[in-house]
Each structure stands twice: as structure tokens, then as C-alpha cells.
Design a protein around this motif. Sequence first.
Motif, mmCIF file in Angstrom:
data_model
loop_
_atom_site.group_PDB
_atom_site.id
_atom_site.type_symbol
_atom_site.label_atom_id
_atom_site.label_comp_id
_atom_site.label_asym_id
_atom_site.label_seq_id
_atom_site.Cartn_x
_atom_site.Cartn_y
_atom_site.Cartn_z
ATOM 1 N N SER A 59 53.511 -47.347 -16.447
ATOM 2 C CA SER A 59 52.228 -47.872 -16.003
ATOM 3 C C SER A 59 51.747 -47.143 -14.747
ATOM 4 O O SER A 59 51.525 -45.940 -14.813
ATOM 5 C CB SER A 59 52.328 -49.383 -15.784
ATOM 6 O OG SER A 59 51.042 -49.955 -15.769
ATOM 7 N N ARG A 60 51.585 -47.808 -13.581
ATOM 8 C CA ARG A 60 51.110 -47.075 -12.396
ATOM 9 C C ARG A 60 52.048 -45.923 -12.055
ATOM 10 O O ARG A 60 51.630 -44.899 -11.519
ATOM 11 C CB ARG A 60 50.898 -48.006 -11.216
ATOM 12 C CG ARG A 60 52.118 -48.765 -10.660
ATOM 13 C CD ARG A 60 52.865 -48.029 -9.579
ATOM 14 N NE ARG A 60 54.091 -48.754 -9.250
ATOM 15 C CZ ARG A 60 54.238 -49.461 -8.123
ATOM 16 N NH1 ARG A 60 53.285 -49.539 -7.245
ATOM 17 N NH2 ARG A 60 55.393 -50.070 -7.894
ATOM 18 N N GLY A 61 53.351 -46.077 -12.372
ATOM 19 C CA GLY A 61 54.299 -44.984 -12.179
ATOM 20 C C GLY A 61 54.025 -43.827 -13.113
ATOM 21 O O GLY A 61 54.294 -42.670 -12.786
ATOM 22 N N GLY A 62 53.483 -44.125 -14.296
ATOM 23 C CA GLY A 62 53.078 -43.067 -15.214
ATOM 24 C C GLY A 62 51.871 -42.319 -14.689
ATOM 25 O O GLY A 62 51.803 -41.083 -14.767
ATOM 26 N N THR A 63 50.892 -43.050 -14.164
ATOM 27 C CA THR A 63 49.725 -42.410 -13.552
ATOM 28 C C THR A 63 50.165 -41.487 -12.432
ATOM 29 O O THR A 63 49.733 -40.333 -12.343
ATOM 30 C CB THR A 63 48.760 -43.485 -13.010
ATOM 31 O OG1 THR A 63 48.420 -44.388 -14.058
ATOM 32 C CG2 THR A 63 47.502 -42.861 -12.450
ATOM 33 N N ALA A 64 51.040 -41.989 -11.555
ATOM 34 C CA ALA A 64 51.531 -41.186 -10.436
ATOM 35 C C ALA A 64 52.299 -39.969 -10.907
ATOM 36 O O ALA A 64 52.174 -38.877 -10.337
ATOM 37 C CB ALA A 64 52.415 -42.055 -9.532
ATOM 38 N N SER A 65 53.088 -40.120 -11.957
ATOM 39 C CA SER A 65 53.891 -39.008 -12.462
ATOM 40 C C SER A 65 53.013 -37.921 -13.070
ATOM 41 O O SER A 65 53.282 -36.724 -12.918
ATOM 42 C CB SER A 65 54.896 -39.513 -13.500
ATOM 43 O OG SER A 65 55.844 -40.384 -12.901
ATOM 44 N N LEU A 66 51.940 -38.309 -13.743
ATOM 45 C CA LEU A 66 51.036 -37.326 -14.322
ATOM 46 C C LEU A 66 50.308 -36.550 -13.219
ATOM 47 O O LEU A 66 50.165 -35.325 -13.293
ATOM 48 C CB LEU A 66 50.029 -38.013 -15.238
ATOM 49 C CG LEU A 66 50.621 -38.607 -16.525
ATOM 50 C CD1 LEU A 66 49.611 -39.531 -17.197
ATOM 51 C CD2 LEU A 66 51.069 -37.517 -17.483
ATOM 52 N N VAL A 67 49.848 -37.254 -12.184
ATOM 53 C CA VAL A 67 49.189 -36.582 -11.057
ATOM 54 C C VAL A 67 50.175 -35.652 -10.358
ATOM 55 O O VAL A 67 49.842 -34.514 -10.000
ATOM 56 C CB VAL A 67 48.607 -37.618 -10.079
ATOM 57 C CG1 VAL A 67 48.069 -36.942 -8.821
ATOM 58 C CG2 VAL A 67 47.498 -38.428 -10.758
ATOM 59 N N ALA A 68 51.418 -36.119 -10.178
ATOM 60 C CA ALA A 68 52.437 -35.288 -9.538
ATOM 61 C C ALA A 68 52.767 -34.067 -10.388
ATOM 62 O O ALA A 68 52.971 -32.966 -9.859
ATOM 63 C CB ALA A 68 53.697 -36.116 -9.291
ATOM 64 N N ALA A 69 52.820 -34.236 -11.710
ATOM 65 C CA ALA A 69 53.133 -33.113 -12.594
ATOM 66 C C ALA A 69 52.084 -32.022 -12.489
ATOM 67 O O ALA A 69 52.392 -30.830 -12.618
ATOM 68 C CB ALA A 69 53.242 -33.594 -14.040
ATOM 69 N N ALA A 88 44.292 -32.400 -17.546
ATOM 70 C CA ALA A 88 43.808 -31.066 -17.930
ATOM 71 C C ALA A 88 44.504 -29.954 -17.154
ATOM 72 O O ALA A 88 44.475 -28.792 -17.574
ATOM 73 C CB ALA A 88 42.301 -30.982 -17.705
ATOM 74 N N ARG A 89 45.150 -30.290 -16.033
ATOM 75 C CA ARG A 89 45.820 -29.288 -15.202
ATOM 76 C C ARG A 89 47.321 -29.228 -15.447
ATOM 77 O O ARG A 89 48.011 -28.390 -14.867
ATOM 78 C CB ARG A 89 45.555 -29.560 -13.720
ATOM 79 C CG ARG A 89 44.081 -29.636 -13.363
ATOM 80 C CD ARG A 89 43.886 -29.610 -11.846
ATOM 81 N NE ARG A 89 44.611 -30.678 -11.167
ATOM 82 C CZ ARG A 89 44.124 -31.896 -10.965
ATOM 83 N NH1 ARG A 89 42.929 -32.220 -11.429
ATOM 84 N NH2 ARG A 89 44.841 -32.812 -10.328
ATOM 85 N N ILE A 90 47.835 -30.107 -16.277
ATOM 86 C CA ILE A 90 49.279 -30.131 -16.525
ATOM 87 C C ILE A 90 49.649 -29.031 -17.508
ATOM 88 O O ILE A 90 49.118 -28.967 -18.614
ATOM 89 C CB ILE A 90 49.720 -31.505 -17.065
ATOM 90 C CG1 ILE A 90 49.446 -32.590 -16.025
ATOM 91 C CG2 ILE A 90 51.202 -31.492 -17.421
ATOM 92 C CD1 ILE A 90 49.739 -33.996 -16.520
ATOM 93 N N THR A 118 44.797 -33.042 -22.284
ATOM 94 C CA THR A 118 45.923 -32.149 -22.010
ATOM 95 C C THR A 118 45.834 -30.930 -22.920
ATOM 96 O O THR A 118 45.677 -31.066 -24.138
ATOM 97 C CB THR A 118 47.262 -32.873 -22.233
ATOM 98 O OG1 THR A 118 47.288 -34.056 -21.445
ATOM 99 C CG2 THR A 118 48.428 -31.984 -21.852
ATOM 100 N N THR A 119 45.948 -29.753 -22.341
ATOM 101 C CA THR A 119 45.781 -28.523 -23.127
ATOM 102 C C THR A 119 47.095 -27.881 -23.537
ATOM 103 O O THR A 119 47.103 -27.030 -24.430
ATOM 104 C CB THR A 119 44.962 -27.493 -22.333
ATOM 105 O OG1 THR A 119 45.629 -27.210 -21.095
ATOM 106 C CG2 THR A 119 43.564 -28.034 -22.036
ATOM 107 N N ASP A 120 48.199 -28.261 -22.910
ATOM 108 C CA ASP A 120 49.478 -27.658 -23.278
ATOM 109 C C ASP A 120 49.802 -27.989 -24.731
ATOM 110 O O ASP A 120 49.767 -29.160 -25.136
ATOM 111 C CB ASP A 120 50.599 -28.167 -22.358
ATOM 112 C CG ASP A 120 51.877 -27.370 -22.524
ATOM 113 O OD1 ASP A 120 52.587 -27.596 -23.524
ATOM 114 O OD2 ASP A 120 52.175 -26.519 -21.666
ATOM 115 N N PRO A 121 50.106 -26.989 -25.557
ATOM 116 C CA PRO A 121 50.336 -27.241 -26.989
ATOM 117 C C PRO A 121 51.574 -28.085 -27.271
ATOM 118 O O PRO A 121 51.735 -28.578 -28.396
ATOM 119 C CB PRO A 121 50.484 -25.829 -27.573
ATOM 120 C CG PRO A 121 50.916 -24.976 -26.421
ATOM 121 C CD PRO A 121 50.226 -25.551 -25.222
#
Length: 266
Positions: free
Chosen positions: A155-165, A194-196, A222-225
Motif C-alpha cells: 500500500s503506501r509502502g508500495g507507493t514509496a517503493s515505486l518512487v524510490a525505484a 514511467a521513469r522506472i 511503466t515502459t520496461d518490457p
Amino acid sequence: MRRIGLGLLAVALLSGCGGDPAAAPTGAAPAAPSTEASAPQAAPSPTDRRCADPELNDKQVAFPGNGGFLTGVLLGAATSRTVLVLAPQASADACSWLSWARQEAAAGYRVLALDFAGEGRSQRGDGSKPSADVLRAVAYTRTLGVEKVVLIGASRGGTASLVAAAAAEPPVTATVSLSAPATYAGEDAAAAAARIAVPVLYVAATGETSFAADAQTMYSATTDPRRRIALVPGRLHGTSLLTVTADGTAEATAAVTEFLKANAAP
């Protein structure tokens, strides 16, 4: 004690867990913190036992946060070359991950379950954002000699992890999002997606329509294949997708297991 000299402080374990988040107001995203780890300013009391498991007392670690220290539970063999950094959902801390963290440690991973700033035993940081705490956890794990770092957030940890990634330098190995909202407390995971440039797995229950919709939106951005999405049956949320036996658990667990096997084996 050698661990203290390295900034790795063994202290008491965590208590209390659980609870689902509600979306929080948005705001400015934080600047990415330094990936240089240094000694924390203070240590939690070693007599303050948490998670009600004294066998884990020596698995509690502390590392630098924003103006203080962050804490977590570190499990698994020191020889493991892959670490899973687990970020909890709102109203939960590292304890919420313990059953699944133990399972993954037994499978050969090093596992760090994180307490966000001001939660668990972590000090409250000055204007710290969850993604900044995740990046500091990444910096700490890299002092352990691991080769691969995987971010897994609920949840919020997922949001944070995506931003951190999207911000981590050097890049992390992969990321798993469990029921992450597209935005939370000023963190914009939809924009970050889009930046991951590493493999990402988005998991959400179809019974939680807004979280499932957010997972689909972020997957599409997300653009990574190597990106993957698993929309599973039921209404489980966040860590419950992996730790509670109910509708959707088997599908979520299989999706995460296969994703880790393909992108970040122990």
C-alpha cells in the motif's frame, strides 16, 4: 561491539502491526537522499522488546535516517547476495511482514523489514517522506555486501517503493507493489512509473476496485518490457495478500514467487 562501529545496531524487536491505509493529501516529492550510510545518532533501548519474539532481539538494526535513525528487522544469512527491502502499509510496521519475511529468509534471501520514520522504533525525521526512508534502507543494505536489492512495498509502502525505484542510484534490481495507491502523502507513483527502468510487478485484488485500477494505470505507464501485473480475486490488501490465507492469496503468492525467481533469485 563491531556492529556498532559499522552503524549496524542490534536492539529489541518490533511490536504491533496491521491496518489498511487511507489516501493522504498530496504534496511536493522529496529530494533523493545520499546513498552514503553513516552511524546513527542514537540507538533504541535494547530492553524495549517488540514483535513479542525475544528470539529476534538480535535481528533489530538501526541506520541513518533524516536527522536521526531508522530501524528494521534484518533476517537471513549474511552470505545471501540478494536482499528484499520490505516497506509496510499505513498503521503497520516491520512486524506486519514477519511471517512472510521468515519464509523468504528460509528460501535464501536476506530480508530487511523497515520501520518508517516516526513509526516502530524509528525516529521521526525532519520532513522525511516514505520514499526517502526506503532509499536510506537501500543505502544501508548496500553496506552489507549484497549484489541485488529488491524493493517490496505494501500500500503506501508500495507507493514509496515505486518512487524510490525511479530515483535510486545505482538502480535497484526489481520492485514489487502490493495494493499501492497511485499517490500517497505527496508521493506520486503514477508519475514515477514511467521513469522506472527495472522489472516491476504490480499486485492488487479485484475486490478493491480503486487499488486494482491504480495498479493497471501504473502498469500501463511503466515502459520496461519486464513489467508484470497480477490482479487477483478477493479483497485482501497490502501485506495480507501474502500473509493471510483467503481468496487471492495463492495467486498473489505465486505471482511474487515467480517474479522474484525470474528477476532476483537468492
